[in-house]
Design a protein around this motif. Structure first.
Motif, PDB file in Angstrom:
ATOM      1  N   THR A 255       1.058  -1.154   0.050  1.00 38.43           N
ATOM      2  CA  THR A 255      -0.175   0.050  -0.076  1.00 38.43           C
ATOM      3  C   THR A 255       1.036   1.230  -0.112  1.00 38.43           C
ATOM      4  O   THR A 255       1.863   1.463   1.023  1.00 38.43           O
ATOM      5  CB  THR A 255      -1.063  -0.084   1.298  1.00 38.43           C
ATOM      6  N   GLU A 256       0.431   2.242  -0.753  1.00 43.02           N
ATOM      7  CA  GLU A 256       1.418   3.401  -0.942  1.00 43.02           C
ATOM      8  C   GLU A 256       0.312   4.763  -0.340  1.00 43.02           C
ATOM      9  O   GLU A 256      -0.523   4.685  -0.383  1.00 43.02           O
ATOM     10  CB  GLU A 256       1.613   3.633  -2.283  1.00 43.02           C
ATOM     11  N   GLN A 257       1.388   5.376   0.155  1.00 40.63           N
ATOM     12  CA  GLN A 257       0.828   6.717   0.647  1.00 40.63           C
ATOM     13  C   GLN A 257       1.623   7.965   0.001  1.00 40.63           C
ATOM     14  O   GLN A 257       2.809   8.010   0.390  1.00 40.63           O
ATOM     15  CB  GLN A 257       1.042   6.892   2.320  1.00 40.63           C
ATOM     16  N   ASN A 258       0.859   8.789  -0.870  1.00 35.40           N
ATOM     17  CA  ASN A 258       1.585   9.671  -1.479  1.00 35.40           C
ATOM     18  C   ASN A 258       2.003  10.974  -0.462  1.00 35.40           C
ATOM     19  O   ASN A 258       1.139  11.359   0.189  1.00 35.40           O
ATOM     20  CB  ASN A 258       0.645  10.487  -2.626  1.00 35.40           C
ATOM     21  N   ILE A 259       3.141  11.467  -0.381  1.00 34.50           N
ATOM     22  CA  ILE A 259       3.630  12.502   0.806  1.00 34.50           C
ATOM     23  C   ILE A 259       3.926  13.600   0.117  1.00 34.50           C
ATOM     24  O   ILE A 259       4.704  14.640   0.832  1.00 34.50           O
ATOM     25  CB  ILE A 259       4.409  11.905   1.747  1.00 34.50           C
ATOM     26  N   GLY A 260       3.889  13.753  -1.295  1.00 36.24           N
ATOM     27  CA  GLY A 260       4.450  15.161  -1.779  1.00 36.24           C
ATOM     28  C   GLY A 260       5.037  14.912  -3.121  1.00 36.24           C
ATOM     29  O   GLY A 260       5.101  13.969  -3.695  1.00 36.24           O
ATOM     30  N   SER A 261       5.333  15.900  -3.669  1.00 34.51           N
ATOM     31  CA  SER A 261       6.004  16.108  -4.863  1.00 34.51           C
ATOM     32  C   SER A 261       6.852  17.331  -5.190  1.00 34.51           C
ATOM     33  O   SER A 261       6.531  18.336  -4.372  1.00 34.51           O
ATOM     34  CB  SER A 261       4.911  15.855  -6.231  1.00 34.51           C
ATOM     35  N   MET A 262       7.579  17.435  -6.024  1.00 32.85           N
ATOM     36  CA  MET A 262       8.546  18.481  -6.324  1.00 32.85           C
ATOM     37  C   MET A 262       8.781  18.698  -7.757  1.00 32.85           C
ATOM     38  O   MET A 262       9.038  17.843  -8.399  1.00 32.85           O
ATOM     39  CB  MET A 262       9.874  18.324  -5.391  1.00 32.85           C
ATOM     40  N   SER A 263       8.719  20.018  -8.098  1.00 31.08           N
ATOM     41  CA  SER A 263       9.056  20.205  -9.664  1.00 31.08           C
ATOM     42  C   SER A 263      10.488  20.191  -9.856  1.00 31.08           C
ATOM     43  O   SER A 263      11.298  20.533  -9.015  1.00 31.08           O
ATOM     44  CB  SER A 263       8.404  21.599  -9.851  1.00 31.08           C
ATOM     45  N   LEU A 264      10.898  19.783 -11.081  1.00 24.34           N
ATOM     46  CA  LEU A 264      11.996  19.617 -11.674  1.00 24.34           C
ATOM     47  C   LEU A 264      12.502  20.935 -12.407  1.00 24.34           C
ATOM     48  O   LEU A 264      11.873  21.215 -13.158  1.00 24.34           O
ATOM     49  CB  LEU A 264      12.298  18.573 -12.391  1.00 24.34           C
ATOM     50  N   PRO A 265      13.804  21.737 -11.864  1.00 25.16           N
ATOM     51  CA  PRO A 265      14.150  22.747 -12.282  1.00 25.16           C
ATOM     52  C   PRO A 265      14.853  22.154 -14.006  1.00 25.16           C
ATOM     53  O   PRO A 265      15.203  21.007 -14.078  1.00 25.16           O
ATOM     54  CB  PRO A 265      15.161  23.445 -11.453  1.00 25.16           C
ATOM     55  N   THR A 266      15.122  23.558 -14.673  1.00 24.92           N
ATOM     56  CA  THR A 266      15.916  22.886 -16.045  1.00 24.92           C
ATOM     57  C   THR A 266      17.420  23.172 -15.954  1.00 24.92           C
ATOM     58  O   THR A 266      17.824  22.978 -16.833  1.00 24.92           O
ATOM     59  CB  THR A 266      15.310  23.940 -17.046  1.00 24.92           C
ATOM     60  N   THR A 267      17.691  23.775 -14.890  1.00 22.28           N
ATOM     61  CA  THR A 267      19.013  24.118 -14.587  1.00 22.28           C
ATOM     62  C   THR A 267      19.985  22.868 -14.090  1.00 22.28           C
ATOM     63  O   THR A 267      19.608  22.347 -13.128  1.00 22.28           O
ATOM     64  CB  THR A 267      19.327  25.163 -13.543  1.00 22.28           C
ATOM     65  N   ASP A 268      20.987  22.371 -14.874  1.00 24.73           N
ATOM     66  CA  ASP A 268      21.902  21.207 -14.261  1.00 24.73           C
ATOM     67  C   ASP A 268      22.517  21.796 -12.892  1.00 24.73           C
ATOM     68  O   ASP A 268      22.979  22.694 -12.966  1.00 24.73           O
ATOM     69  CB  ASP A 268      22.930  20.959 -15.456  1.00 24.73           C
ATOM     70  N   GLY A 269      22.610  20.594 -11.934  1.00 25.11           N
ATOM     71  CA  GLY A 269      23.199  21.111 -10.693  1.00 25.11           C
ATOM     72  C   GLY A 269      22.268  21.700  -9.891  1.00 25.11           C
ATOM     73  O   GLY A 269      22.811  21.907  -8.508  1.00 25.11           O
ATOM     74  N   GLN A 270      21.200  21.834 -10.145  1.00 22.84           N
ATOM     75  CA  GLN A 270      20.092  22.537  -8.896  1.00 22.84           C
ATOM     76  C   GLN A 270      20.063  21.584  -8.034  1.00 22.84           C
ATOM     77  O   GLN A 270      19.717  20.358  -8.382  1.00 22.84           O
ATOM     78  CB  GLN A 270      18.826  23.023  -9.892  1.00 22.84           C
ATOM     79  N   VAL A 271      19.677  21.865  -6.763  1.00 27.10           N
ATOM     80  CA  VAL A 271      19.513  21.354  -5.790  1.00 27.10           C
ATOM     81  C   VAL A 271      17.919  21.442  -5.313  1.00 27.10           C
ATOM     82  O   VAL A 271      17.789  22.723  -5.188  1.00 27.10           O
ATOM     83  CB  VAL A 271      20.285  21.511  -4.170  1.00 27.10           C
ATOM     84  N   ILE A 272      17.228  20.530  -5.195  1.00 22.86           N
ATOM     85  CA  ILE A 272      15.781  20.672  -5.004  1.00 22.86           C
ATOM     86  C   ILE A 272      15.070  19.865  -3.682  1.00 22.86           C
ATOM     87  O   ILE A 272      15.984  19.196  -3.264  1.00 22.86           O
ATOM     88  CB  ILE A 272      14.437  20.026  -6.143  1.00 22.86           C
ATOM     89  N   LEU A 273      14.266  20.358  -3.236  1.00 28.04           N
ATOM     90  CA  LEU A 273      13.968  19.914  -1.931  1.00 28.04           C
ATOM     91  C   LEU A 273      12.462  19.713  -1.782  1.00 28.04           C
ATOM     92  O   LEU A 273      11.645  20.532  -2.058  1.00 28.04           O
ATOM     93  CB  LEU A 273      14.162  20.823  -0.690  1.00 28.04           C
TER      94      LEU A 273
END
Length: 295
Positions: A255-273
């Motif tokens: 069973t899966e529980q969705n806990i969020g999502s994050m947009s992917l930037p177009t810049t190589d090397g970007q750190v996302i959270l």
């Protein structure tokens, strides 16, 4: 809304801090930072809603000459908490005036600890600001500003910051951001030569086993998990087919529980959270898997 940072410079909205990676300064995650007075703003805040800010500060007793550490909403009168020390005197804590010195009308004397973590909590409700140091209220005044900079500063070897939490829901001053060990369990993305992974089709996953048992042994199975955060180094997209990473927890029965999502930037090397607010115990996280899914 819930932002959590154990002490990583790369997780700050405005990357002006300098990193410290050692257990002294933050025994929970071995990561902390300091910010010089020339580059103090680390986060831009909007106070349309009620807002809570929690931070931990490790103060060093070896500091000599006059020094200070500060956290608050800008740098004006009655805007936050300042810690001051002169020569061999003990650290003192109070509210800040325009010179960032201790205010003359501290509500109560706060106990400040040398060579240990001091816990700070700020609360804005649209009409006033409250500030607490180690549970003692040091500031309680009217406050109506809406757009502010979260300002933090301290010099290296004098005060190191960690456990930064920002939320529109109440924060317990005892909360800390702790790293959870994980092990790669399943992957349908393609592994790259540099050790990273790429996805060319929606639904491909990276899935990890959570080592909750390690934290249970240290903190107890009834310890409350108030939020879960994820960092993805060098995560980016090179087109418009796949633009997000979905995050989920998978139970032992699948069973899966969705806990969020994050947009992917177009810049190589970007750190996302990616961050999500939760309200479960460490025992609830045992035997669960954490997954990323491209979409």
């Amino acid at each position: 809304m819930r932002y959590m940072n154990p002490g990583y410079v790369s997780w700050l909205e405005r990357n002006t801090a300098l990193a410290v990676q050692e257990e002294t300064g933050n025994p929970y995650a071995k990561a902390s930072f300091y910010v010089t007075k020339e580059k103090t703003c680390v986060y831009r805040l909007n106070l349309e809603k009620e807002l809570y800010i929690k931070a931990s500060l490790w103060l060093y007793s070896t500091s000599s000459t006059y020094t200070s550490c500060y956290i608050g909403a800008g740098t004006g009168y009655f805007s936050g908490v300042v810690f001051n020390k002169r020569d061999s005197d003990k650290w003192k804590a109070g509210y800040a005036n325009s010179a960032w010195n201790i205010g003359c009308n501290v509500v109560r004397e706060a106990e400040v600890k040398d060579n240990a973590l001091n816990e700070i909590l700020l609360h804005f409700d649209g009409e006033k600001i409250e500030a607490f140091v180690n549970g003692t209220c040091v500031l309680d005044r009217s406050w109506t500003n809406k757009d502010i900079d979260l300002v933090i500063f301290s010099d290296e070897g004098k005060g190191h910051w960690s456990n930064l939490i920002i939320s529109d829901e109440p924060i317990d001053i005892r909360e800390h951001v702790i790293e959870l060990p994980v092990t790669l369990a399943d992957v349908t993305m393609a592994e790259q030569e540099d050790g990273g992974y790429s996805s060319n089709k929606a639904g491909q996953i990276l899935q990890y086993v959570l080592d909750a048992e390690t934290l249970i042994k240290k903190y107890g199975e009834d310890s409350l998990v108030t939020g879960i955060g994820f960092q993805a180094e060098k995560a980016y997209r090179n087109g418009d087919l796949l633009t997000r990473l979905e995050e989920y927890l998978q139970a032992e029965d699948g069973t899966e529980q969705n806990i969020g999502s994050m947009s992917l930037p177009t810049t190589d090397g970007q750190v996302i959270l990616g961050l999500s607010a939760e309200d479960i115990t460490l025992a609830d996280m045992a035997d669960k898997k954490l997954g990323y899914r491209s979409s």
